[in-house]
Design a protein around this motif. Sequence first.
Motif, PDB file in Angstrom:
ATOM      1  N   GLN A 110       0.888  -1.212  -0.032  1.00 35.42           N
ATOM      2  CA  GLN A 110      -0.031  -0.073  -0.098  1.00 35.42           C
ATOM      3  C   GLN A 110       0.615   1.309  -0.016  1.00 35.42           C
ATOM      4  O   GLN A 110       1.931   1.346   0.706  1.00 35.42           O
ATOM      5  CB  GLN A 110      -0.911  -0.126   1.318  1.00 35.42           C
ATOM      6  CG  GLN A 110      -1.871   1.078   1.217  1.00 35.42           C
ATOM      7  CD  GLN A 110      -2.857   0.964   2.602  1.00 35.42           C
ATOM      8  OE1 GLN A 110      -2.365   0.264   3.508  1.00 35.42           O
ATOM      9  NE2 GLN A 110      -3.942   1.533   2.695  1.00 35.42           N
ATOM     10  N   ARG A 111       0.364   2.107  -0.765  1.00 32.75           N
ATOM     11  CA  ARG A 111       1.044   3.338  -0.922  1.00 32.75           C
ATOM     12  C   ARG A 111       0.311   4.465   0.009  1.00 32.75           C
ATOM     13  O   ARG A 111      -0.735   4.680   0.026  1.00 32.75           O
ATOM     14  CB  ARG A 111       1.044   4.023  -2.125  1.00 32.75           C
ATOM     15  CG  ARG A 111       2.090   3.193  -3.120  1.00 32.75           C
ATOM     16  CD  ARG A 111       2.032   3.683  -4.710  1.00 32.75           C
ATOM     17  NE  ARG A 111       3.138   2.768  -5.618  1.00 32.75           N
ATOM     18  CZ  ARG A 111       3.187   1.535  -5.757  1.00 32.75           C
ATOM     19  NH1 ARG A 111       1.794   0.792  -5.177  1.00 32.75           N
ATOM     20  NH2 ARG A 111       3.756   0.871  -6.465  1.00 32.75           N
ATOM     21  N   LEU A 112       1.253   5.100   0.784  1.00 28.34           N
ATOM     22  CA  LEU A 112       0.615   6.045   1.853  1.00 28.34           C
ATOM     23  C   LEU A 112       1.261   7.415   1.589  1.00 28.34           C
ATOM     24  O   LEU A 112       2.151   7.854   1.428  1.00 28.34           O
ATOM     25  CB  LEU A 112       1.081   5.658   3.257  1.00 28.34           C
ATOM     26  CG  LEU A 112       0.863   4.286   3.696  1.00 28.34           C
ATOM     27  CD1 LEU A 112       1.308   3.843   5.005  1.00 28.34           C
ATOM     28  CD2 LEU A 112      -0.977   3.740   3.664  1.00 28.34           C
ATOM     29  N   GLU A 113       0.191   8.553   2.171  1.00 31.58           N
ATOM     30  CA  GLU A 113       0.801   9.692   1.950  1.00 31.58           C
ATOM     31  C   GLU A 113       0.701  10.118   3.400  1.00 31.58           C
ATOM     32  O   GLU A 113       1.549  11.035   3.790  1.00 31.58           O
ATOM     33  CB  GLU A 113      -0.448  10.588   1.465  1.00 31.58           C
ATOM     34  CG  GLU A 113      -0.572  10.577   0.041  1.00 31.58           C
ATOM     35  CD  GLU A 113      -1.756  11.054  -0.536  1.00 31.58           C
ATOM     36  OE1 GLU A 113      -2.267  12.347  -0.171  1.00 31.58           O
ATOM     37  OE2 GLU A 113      -2.023  10.790  -1.672  1.00 31.58           O
ATOM     38  N   HIS A 114       0.280   9.327   4.478  1.00 32.75           N
ATOM     39  CA  HIS A 114       0.434   9.524   5.781  1.00 32.75           C
ATOM     40  C   HIS A 114       0.059   8.141   6.735  1.00 32.75           C
ATOM     41  O   HIS A 114      -0.692   7.580   6.012  1.00 32.75           O
ATOM     42  CB  HIS A 114      -0.227  10.750   6.492  1.00 32.75           C
ATOM     43  CG  HIS A 114      -1.834  10.696   6.262  1.00 32.75           C
ATOM     44  ND1 HIS A 114      -2.693  10.081   7.068  1.00 32.75           N
ATOM     45  CD2 HIS A 114      -2.460  11.193   5.335  1.00 32.75           C
ATOM     46  CE1 HIS A 114      -3.892  10.035   6.406  1.00 32.75           C
ATOM     47  NE2 HIS A 114      -3.930  10.938   5.507  1.00 32.75           N
ATOM     48  N   LEU A 115       0.588   8.231   7.921  1.00 35.37           N
ATOM     49  CA  LEU A 115       0.329   6.867   8.667  1.00 35.37           C
ATOM     50  C   LEU A 115      -1.163   6.627   8.970  1.00 35.37           C
ATOM     51  O   LEU A 115      -1.414   5.247   9.201  1.00 35.37           O
ATOM     52  CB  LEU A 115       1.250   6.685   9.962  1.00 35.37           C
ATOM     53  CG  LEU A 115       2.601   6.768   9.692  1.00 35.37           C
ATOM     54  CD1 LEU A 115       3.391   6.671  10.586  1.00 35.37           C
ATOM     55  CD2 LEU A 115       2.863   5.349   8.736  1.00 35.37           C
ATOM     56  N   GLY A 116      -1.913   7.614   8.975  1.00 36.93           N
ATOM     57  CA  GLY A 116      -3.424   7.611   9.169  1.00 36.93           C
ATOM     58  C   GLY A 116      -4.113   6.378   8.295  1.00 36.93           C
ATOM     59  O   GLY A 116      -5.142   6.005   8.261  1.00 36.93           O
ATOM     60  N   GLN A 117      -3.399   6.517   7.229  1.00 39.27           N
ATOM     61  CA  GLN A 117      -3.869   5.807   6.056  1.00 39.27           C
ATOM     62  C   GLN A 117      -3.636   3.839   6.024  1.00 39.27           C
ATOM     63  O   GLN A 117      -4.413   3.356   5.391  1.00 39.27           O
ATOM     64  CB  GLN A 117      -3.776   6.037   4.587  1.00 39.27           C
ATOM     65  CG  GLN A 117      -3.715   7.484   4.296  1.00 39.27           C
ATOM     66  CD  GLN A 117      -3.157   7.936   2.974  1.00 39.27           C
ATOM     67  OE1 GLN A 117      -1.929   7.762   2.757  1.00 39.27           O
ATOM     68  NE2 GLN A 117      -3.762   8.394   1.891  1.00 39.27           N
ATOM     69  N   PHE A 118      -2.666   3.806   6.978  1.00 37.68           N
ATOM     70  CA  PHE A 118      -2.261   2.371   7.262  1.00 37.68           C
ATOM     71  C   PHE A 118      -3.333   1.435   7.623  1.00 37.68           C
ATOM     72  O   PHE A 118      -3.978   1.736   8.635  1.00 37.68           O
ATOM     73  CB  PHE A 118      -0.863   2.414   8.159  1.00 37.68           C
ATOM     74  CG  PHE A 118      -0.544   0.970   8.106  1.00 37.68           C
ATOM     75  CD1 PHE A 118       0.311   0.448   6.869  1.00 37.68           C
ATOM     76  CD2 PHE A 118      -0.320   0.236   9.143  1.00 37.68           C
ATOM     77  CE1 PHE A 118       0.735  -0.953   6.978  1.00 37.68           C
ATOM     78  CE2 PHE A 118       0.096  -0.913   9.388  1.00 37.68           C
ATOM     79  CZ  PHE A 118       0.716  -1.509   8.331  1.00 37.68           C
ATOM     80  N   GLN A 119      -3.761   0.263   6.956  1.00 38.45           N
ATOM     81  CA  GLN A 119      -4.701  -0.659   7.474  1.00 38.45           C
ATOM     82  C   GLN A 119      -4.022  -1.809   7.852  1.00 38.45           C
ATOM     83  O   GLN A 119      -4.958  -2.669   8.306  1.00 38.45           O
ATOM     84  CB  GLN A 119      -5.421  -0.917   6.103  1.00 38.45           C
ATOM     85  CG  GLN A 119      -6.256   0.267   5.431  1.00 38.45           C
ATOM     86  CD  GLN A 119      -7.291   0.713   6.141  1.00 38.45           C
ATOM     87  OE1 GLN A 119      -8.121  -0.009   6.776  1.00 38.45           O
ATOM     88  NE2 GLN A 119      -7.423   2.178   6.315  1.00 38.45           N
TER      89      GLN A 119
END
Length: 77
Positions: free
Chosen positions: A63-72
């Motif tokens: 998964q490509r993230l812009e910030h850690l809040g997106q991490f699933q």
Amino acid sequence: MTTKNVLTEAEASHYICMSRSFLRQARMDGNRLNRTPAPPFIKIGRSIRYMKGDLDNWLSSFQRLEHLGQFQGGRNA
């Protein structure tokens, strides 16, 4: 200049910016739940090799993230 398509463990670890011990442990663990999955490898006799294309696909699977809040906590479906 030629580009190598088959990499040693040391070259593969450098290519994916992970330690050699990660690659060794990943090979031992396989794709266990709650573990980073192992990149594909080939075994030729006692030698372990990694195909550059397989490593590229393995890296692209995350998964490509812009910030850690997106991490699933998982890989892309």
